[in-house]
Each structure stands twice: as C-alpha cells, then as structure tokens.
Design a protein around this motif. Structure first.
Motif, PDB file in Angstrom:
ATOM      1  N   ASP A 151     -52.276  19.860-115.063  1.00 31.29           N
ATOM      2  CA  ASP A 151     -51.574  20.695-114.100  1.00 31.29           C
ATOM      3  C   ASP A 151     -50.819  19.803-113.106  1.00 31.29           C
ATOM      4  O   ASP A 151     -51.334  19.464-112.040  1.00 31.29           O
ATOM      5  N   PRO A 152     -49.582  19.381-113.447  1.00 28.03           N
ATOM      6  CA  PRO A 152     -48.839  18.467-112.568  1.00 28.03           C
ATOM      7  C   PRO A 152     -48.635  19.001-111.146  1.00 28.03           C
ATOM      8  O   PRO A 152     -48.821  18.235-110.190  1.00 28.03           O
ATOM      9  N   PRO A 153     -48.261  20.276-110.939  1.00 29.06           N
ATOM     10  CA  PRO A 153     -48.084  20.746-109.558  1.00 29.06           C
ATOM     11  C   PRO A 153     -49.376  20.682-108.741  1.00 29.06           C
ATOM     12  O   PRO A 153     -49.346  20.352-107.552  1.00 29.06           O
ATOM     13  N   ALA A 154     -50.499  20.994-109.356  1.00 29.60           N
ATOM     14  CA  ALA A 154     -51.775  20.925-108.635  1.00 29.60           C
ATOM     15  C   ALA A 154     -52.102  19.487-108.261  1.00 29.60           C
ATOM     16  O   ALA A 154     -52.599  19.214-107.165  1.00 29.60           O
ATOM     17  N   VAL A 155     -51.823  18.541-109.151  1.00 31.10           N
ATOM     18  CA  VAL A 155     -52.054  17.127-108.834  1.00 31.10           C
ATOM     19  C   VAL A 155     -51.175  16.707-107.664  1.00 31.10           C
ATOM     20  O   VAL A 155     -51.624  16.043-106.717  1.00 31.10           O
ATOM     21  N   ALA A 156     -49.913  17.115-107.711  1.00 29.36           N
ATOM     22  CA  ALA A 156     -48.994  16.763-106.624  1.00 29.36           C
ATOM     23  C   ALA A 156     -49.475  17.325-105.291  1.00 29.36           C
ATOM     24  O   ALA A 156     -49.406  16.648-104.251  1.00 29.36           O
ATOM     25  N   ALA A 157     -49.984  18.553-105.301  1.00 27.47           N
ATOM     26  CA  ALA A 157     -50.486  19.172-104.073  1.00 27.47           C
ATOM     27  C   ALA A 157     -51.682  18.408-103.526  1.00 27.47           C
ATOM     28  O   ALA A 157     -51.826  18.235-102.307  1.00 27.47           O
TER      29      ALA A 157
ATOM     30  N   GLY B 234     -61.083  24.207-102.755  1.00 24.93           N
ATOM     31  CA  GLY B 234     -62.081  23.142-102.750  1.00 24.93           C
ATOM     32  C   GLY B 234     -61.579  21.944-101.988  1.00 24.93           C
ATOM     33  O   GLY B 234     -60.514  21.964-101.360  1.00 24.93           O
ATOM     34  N   THR B 235     -62.339  20.874-102.051  1.00 19.24           N
ATOM     35  CA  THR B 235     -62.034  19.645-101.313  1.00 19.24           C
ATOM     36  C   THR B 235     -61.568  18.569-102.284  1.00 19.24           C
ATOM     37  O   THR B 235     -62.189  18.354-103.335  1.00 19.24           O
ATOM     38  N   VAL B 236     -60.476  17.893-101.924  1.00 20.53           N
ATOM     39  CA  VAL B 236     -60.000  16.773-102.734  1.00 20.53           C
ATOM     40  C   VAL B 236     -60.978  15.611-102.553  1.00 20.53           C
ATOM     41  O   VAL B 236     -61.165  15.116-101.442  1.00 20.53           O
ATOM     42  N   THR B 237     -61.616  15.211-103.643  1.00 19.12           N
ATOM     43  CA  THR B 237     -62.650  14.171-103.549  1.00 19.12           C
ATOM     44  C   THR B 237     -62.249  12.849-104.180  1.00 19.12           C
ATOM     45  O   THR B 237     -62.933  11.838-103.964  1.00 19.12           O
ATOM     46  N   ALA B 238     -61.182  12.808-104.945  1.00 16.81           N
ATOM     47  CA  ALA B 238     -60.721  11.542-105.519  1.00 16.81           C
ATOM     48  C   ALA B 238     -59.274  11.680-105.960  1.00 16.81           C
ATOM     49  O   ALA B 238     -58.863  12.740-106.452  1.00 16.81           O
ATOM     50  N   LEU B 239     -58.521  10.601-105.776  1.00 13.34           N
ATOM     51  CA  LEU B 239     -57.145  10.500-106.258  1.00 13.34           C
ATOM     52  C   LEU B 239     -57.008   9.163-106.968  1.00 13.34           C
ATOM     53  O   LEU B 239     -57.406   8.130-106.431  1.00 13.34           O
ATOM     54  N   GLU B 240     -56.439   9.186-108.170  1.00  7.45           N
ATOM     55  CA  GLU B 240     -56.292   7.948-108.924  1.00  7.45           C
ATOM     56  C   GLU B 240     -54.945   7.923-109.620  1.00  7.45           C
ATOM     57  O   GLU B 240     -54.382   8.959-109.961  1.00  7.45           O
ATOM     58  N   GLY B 241     -54.454   6.704-109.829  1.00 10.23           N
ATOM     59  CA  GLY B 241     -53.185   6.561-110.521  1.00 10.23           C
ATOM     60  C   GLY B 241     -52.294   5.571-109.828  1.00 10.23           C
ATOM     61  O   GLY B 241     -52.614   5.028-108.771  1.00 10.23           O
ATOM     62  N   ALA B 242     -51.112   5.346-110.406  1.00  6.74           N
ATOM     63  CA  ALA B 242     -50.209   4.307-109.926  1.00  6.74           C
ATOM     64  C   ALA B 242     -49.769   4.524-108.489  1.00  6.74           C
ATOM     65  O   ALA B 242     -49.439   3.579-107.780  1.00  6.74           O
ATOM     66  N   ALA B 243     -49.737   5.789-108.044  1.00  7.40           N
ATOM     67  CA  ALA B 243     -49.236   6.063-106.703  1.00  7.40           C
ATOM     68  C   ALA B 243     -50.292   5.875-105.631  1.00  7.40           C
ATOM     69  O   ALA B 243     -50.025   6.057-104.454  1.00  7.40           O
ATOM     70  N   VAL B 244     -51.517   5.532-106.015  1.00  8.18           N
ATOM     71  CA  VAL B 244     -52.582   5.330-105.031  1.00  8.18           C
ATOM     72  C   VAL B 244     -52.651   3.855-104.678  1.00  8.18           C
ATOM     73  O   VAL B 244     -53.017   3.029-105.514  1.00  8.18           O
ATOM     74  N   PRO B 245     -52.283   3.458-103.459  1.00  2.00           N
ATOM     75  CA  PRO B 245     -52.300   2.035-103.101  1.00  2.00           C
ATOM     76  C   PRO B 245     -53.681   1.432-103.317  1.00  2.00           C
ATOM     77  O   PRO B 245     -54.692   1.996-102.922  1.00  2.00           O
ATOM     78  N   GLY B 246     -53.690   0.282-103.979  1.00  2.00           N
ATOM     79  CA  GLY B 246     -54.945  -0.431-104.179  1.00  2.00           C
ATOM     80  C   GLY B 246     -55.833   0.142-105.259  1.00  2.00           C
ATOM     81  O   GLY B 246     -56.942  -0.317-105.451  1.00  2.00           O
ATOM     82  N   SER B 247     -55.357   1.164-105.979  1.00  2.00           N
ATOM     83  CA  SER B 247     -56.200   1.753-107.018  1.00  2.00           C
ATOM     84  C   SER B 247     -56.352   0.779-108.178  1.00  2.00           C
ATOM     85  O   SER B 247     -55.378   0.371-108.785  1.00  2.00           O
ATOM     86  N   GLY B 248     -57.580   0.413-108.465  1.00  2.00           N
ATOM     87  CA  GLY B 248     -57.830  -0.477-109.589  1.00  2.00           C
ATOM     88  C   GLY B 248     -58.549   0.236-110.711  1.00  2.00           C
ATOM     89  O   GLY B 248     -59.171  -0.389-111.545  1.00  2.00           O
TER      90      GLY B 248
ATOM     91  N   GLY C   5     -52.346   9.612-118.908  1.00  2.00           N
ATOM     92  CA  GLY C   5     -52.558  10.838-118.141  1.00  2.00           C
ATOM     93  C   GLY C   5     -51.879  10.844-116.796  1.00  2.00           C
ATOM     94  O   GLY C   5     -51.921  11.839-116.085  1.00  2.00           O
ATOM     95  N   GLY C   6     -51.213   9.731-116.425  1.00  2.00           N
ATOM     96  CA  GLY C   6     -50.557   9.692-115.133  1.00  2.00           C
ATOM     97  C   GLY C   6     -51.571   9.747-114.000  1.00  2.00           C
ATOM     98  O   GLY C   6     -52.693   9.274-114.106  1.00  2.00           O
ATOM     99  N   ARG C   7     -51.166  10.350-112.887  1.00  2.00           N
ATOM    100  CA  ARG C   7     -52.079  10.475-111.749  1.00  2.00           C
ATOM    101  C   ARG C   7     -53.127  11.553-112.027  1.00  2.00           C
ATOM    102  O   ARG C   7     -52.867  12.521-112.749  1.00  2.00           O
ATOM    103  N   THR C   8     -54.303  11.379-111.450  1.00  2.00           N
ATOM    104  CA  THR C   8     -55.358  12.381-111.562  1.00  2.00           C
ATOM    105  C   THR C   8     -55.909  12.695-110.180  1.00  2.00           C
ATOM    106  O   THR C   8     -55.895  11.845-109.284  1.00  2.00           O
TER     107      THR C   8
END
Length: 507
Positions: free
Chosen positions: A343-349, A382-396, A407-410
């Motif tokens: 769900d790309p729009p939900a991820v973006a939100a 609900g509560t956003v509990t994790a963001l991962e992907g290239a757009a997250v600074p420092g995400s390893g 899968g792009g960002r999650t």
C-alpha cells in the motif's frame, strides 16, 4: 575437452521468468522485472565462472534475462519488449551451439494463450534449427506439446520448496554441454500430460506422495541411455488448456524414454487422491483461534490466498481485519506480526507522520478493491512503530530477499497487539532478513502472505497452520471459476472419470 570440431562451444544464456495468476487483478509491467544483461548475467550463475570446468569448454554468450516476482498476467507491450530484445540479441550474437533457456513455465500474457510456447517458438526461429536449447524450469510450470516441441532438453526443480532452484539451472547447463561435447545430437523426448491440476501446497516434496514420486527421478536419470527425467505439477491459478501435470523423459533410447515416462505418469495418476496440504488447514478465524490458544511460540500462519510468490497481489487486508476481530489480539494480551500488505499511499502517510505518531489509514485494496468483499480496504488507526528503507537516514536494515525486489520503503503500524508491515512495492517475507529490524521471534503469532513455509520460516516456526484465505491464489480451486482448462481434469472431475490414456508421445 571442446566441441567435436576442436573449438570452444558458444552457448547463449537468456530467458524470461514469471508466475502469473489469471485470477489476480495485478498486471505485470516492465518495471516489475529485474532485467540482467552482459557480465551481470554471467555473474548470476556459478558455472560461468573462470574456475569452473565448463568455462574451459565454453564461451558463454550473455543475452538478456528478465525475472519478476509472481503476480498477474504480463502486459502485452512488456512481453513484446522483452521477447524482441531476447530474440534480437540471439540473432546478433552469431551462430550458437547451444542456449541455456532460463524460464519459469507459468507465465501468462494478456491476449496470448500459452505464452511460453509463443516465446519458445520465437527463440527457436531466432537460433535456427541447429542450436540445442536446454530449458531450466520450475516444477509449477506447464508443459504443452507446442511448448516442448522446439526444445531439445528440458528439466525442472525436484524439490518444493525449491531449495534446488540453482541446481536445476546448473543441471540444464551441464547436460547441454555434455550433449554438445559428445556430438550425439538431439535426444528423444517422451512427453505426456496427466489430467491432474493441484496447487503447490498440496504437492510439496516434504510429504508423500510427492516425496517418493520426485525421489524416483534421479534413479531414472541414472539409467543407461537416459539423459534427464522431470515431472511438472502444473500451475493451478491459470486457466488454459495447458494447465495440468506433465512428465518428460529425455533419452537416447526412445523405447526406454517412453517406458519411464509412462511409468512416472501412471504413478502420478494413481496417487492423485493421496496428495494433501503440506500442513494443517482452516479458515482465517479457525487458524487464528487455534494459534492464540496454543502455547507454541512463535506460531506461524500462512495467508495463502494472497501469497505474492504464487501470483497473489499482496494487497489484501483481509487477514488484518480477522486478526483485530479477535479480542485477545485487539486487546494486546496476545501479539501478532502481519507483514507484507502492499500500500504505497499508506506507507507515504506513515513516513510523513513519523515514528510514534498516531495515524488513521485505509489499508490495502490498492489493486484488488472491487474484486470481492475480502478485497476492500481496512480502516486502521494505530501508532507508527517502525520506518525502514532508503529514505530513512541512517537506516542499516537489510533490504529484502535478493531473489525479488526489495519492497522499497516499509512502515510498521501497531494497534493493540497487532503490528502490520506495509510495503511500497510487492514483497515476500521469506527470510529473517526480509523483516528488517523487526524480529518475528518476539511475537506470539506471525501471519505471512505465503503458502508452504520457506526453509527459514519453517525452522523458525514452533508450530504453524495454512489458512485457506481468499485471493488470487485461493487454494480452493473449485471456487475460483476455471472454465478454459481441458476437461475432464482432477479434482474438477472425479466420480466417473475414466482412467486416461497416458501413452507418451515422442517429440
């Protein structure tokens, strides 16, 4: 050792691979394919390396290979683009002694019937009649006579799950080289279809009767005069005449090829009613209730009807709704991780809101909405509990299964005891690395969009259930609505179904 003429063999490598459910509303475009060319294509295989003995005999000619995560049928323009490039490169490469043809066998293309046959005929026209073509396939592919006729060698995986996928490709390559070096020319191929069409989750080689049936293949191959033996179960979520089981035995001795192919086909027919699901099953609510009530942790549940690695869209929120309808999970007394709703729009939100923010989303149904009540979006607060992907600074965090797109960002959103992972692109969760920073072993339940469990998940699971959920790869074939498969066909027809003629045809 080289060719009979003393020169190195010139062998091309190329193909197009996707598994396509015709009951899935997704359409595969060019962007869905990972396209590999030149040296990167040679790097895909171990047997093309300079230190492999094959390379002393062979000049490998990389053409183009395109592979996609399974999904719906391929758009015609995408298919034509890849087909044109592959056949054009074959013609431009000059005379080839052989071609390693790396495909799946269950590709559907909008507007075509028997897409692999169409592609193979074009490939044969490009190579000319003298090139030996060796196809490496998935055992869930379909083998029509039209498809098999232009090929010289064809083999398939012998394990499901496909732990031997790369071994199959290597076998296809080595058999081709052996054939060319020997100078024996084209072998005989005894081909026969078996009027049985079963889902992969009923034909796993972890269980009988598939374990014994596929276990016979190596001994057949070892017979003097036999080159290869292969059995395909077919692809259950396409609706074409070619969709059924098949056997091919390749040999220099035509009588032996026919005899062994008939024997394997007869065994398949005789045990057709003995195939069972690879694990205990139930509908969504039954599986959730049994998992919540169990002490086994983590307890895995397969959301099998929306499995993206079988051809499902991966955007159904049906299981999310059923999880949150259970009081123990909604209250947080029991925890569950449900990864993989696209769900790309939900991820973006979620990225716009940030970790710790409360969000209200309409989850799922980006492609499937309107195809049935199970495909409608689910309203989730609900509560956003994790963001991962290239757009997250420092995400390893690990970036997904290397066999498919990352899968792009999650984004992970938690409500009560349920954490759902939303993805920008269709993505399987097969390995520990696919989950990124979330540890599935820390949850009571893990509900994955998959069929039979892949090896890492199987090892992780303290117990598991196969949920017979709706979707584009519904395990209940009788409710999907096939109407173009050739009948009679088991299990669509059973009572009064006379034993079929299983006499193989020599191609």
């Amino acid at each position: 050792m080289t060719s009979p003429t003393g020169r190195r063999l010139r062998i091309g490598i190329g193909g197009m691979s996707i598994e396509s459910s015709q009951f899935c509303p997704h359409r595969a475009t060019y962007d869905d394919f990972r396209v590999t060319r030149k040296s990167a294509l040679l790097d895909r295989y171990t047997w093309t390396r300079p230190d492999d003995g094959l390379t002393e005999r062979v000049e490998w000619v990389p053409l183009v290979h395109a592979v996609s995560l399974p999904g719906g049928p391929v758009e015609r323009a995408t298919y034509d683009r890849i087909k044109t490039e592959l056949t054009g490169l074959i013609r431009e490469s000059g005379p080839l002694d052989g071609l390693v043809y790396d495909i799946h066998g269950a590709m559907s293309v909008v507007g075509l019937v028997d897409a692999e046959a169409d592609l193979t005929e074009a490939v044969r026209a490009a190579t000319g009649p003298d090139t030996l073509i060796s196809a490496a396939m998935d055992l869930h592919g379909n083998v029509s006579r039209r498809f098999a006729e232009p090929l010289d060698l064809l083999t398939a995986h012998r394990l499901a799950p496909h732990e031997d996928a790369w071994e199959t490709r290597e076998r296809a390559a080595r058999k081709l080289v052996e054939r060319l070096v020997s100078g024996r020319g084209r072998p005989h191929r005894a081909w026969v279809q078996v009027p049985v069409l079963l889902p992969g989750e009923k034909t796993s080689t972890r269980l009988e009767p598939a374990a014994s049936l596929y276990g016979r293949l190596a001994s057949v191959e070892a017979l003097d005069g036999v080159v290869d033996a292969a059995v395909w179960v077919g692809y259950a979520w396409a609706d074409e005449e070619r969709c059924r089981a098949a056997v091919v035995v390749t040999a220099d001795d035509p009588e032996l090829a026919v005899d062994r192919a008939r024997s394997l086909a007869q065994e398949y027919w005789d045990v057709r009613r003995d195939f069972v699901f690879v694990g205990p099953t139930g509908d969504a609510d039954e599986c959730i209730a049994r998992a919540v009530g169990s002490t086994a942790r983590p307890f895995l549940i397969s959301d099998s009807g929306d499995n993206p690695t079988a051809g499902g869209v991966g955007d159904l929120a049906y299981m999310l709704g059923r999880l949150l309808a259970h009081e123990e999970l909604a209250s947080g007394r029991v925890t569950a991780l449900h990864p993989g709703i696209t769900d790309p729009p939900a991820v973006a939100a979620c990225f716009a809101a940030g970790v710790g923010a409360e969000v209200t989303l309409r989850v799922g149904g980006q492609v499937s909405a309107g195809t049935g009540p199970h495909a409608e979006p689910y309203e989730l607060t609900g509560t956003v509990t994790a963001l991962e992907g290239a757009a997250v600074p420092g995400s390893g965090a690990p970036r997904g299964n290397p066999a498919y797109d990352d899968g792009g960002r999650t984004a992970a959103v938690t409500r009560g005891g349920v954490t759902v992972v939303l993805t920008e692109r269709r993505k399987p969760f097969h390995t520990r690395a696919d989950f990124g920073t979330l540890d599935p072993r820390e949850f009571d339940l893990v509900v994955v969009k998959i069929g039979y469990l892949e090896p890492e998940l199987h090892e992780m699971a303290a117990d598991w259930l196969l949920a017979l959920t709706p979707g584009g790869v519904d395990q209940d074939l009788l409710r999907l609505g096939h109407h173009k498969v050739a009948r009679p066909l088991y299990p669509f027809d059973d009572e009064g179904f006379e034993d079929p003629d299983l006499t193989p045809v020599l191609l």
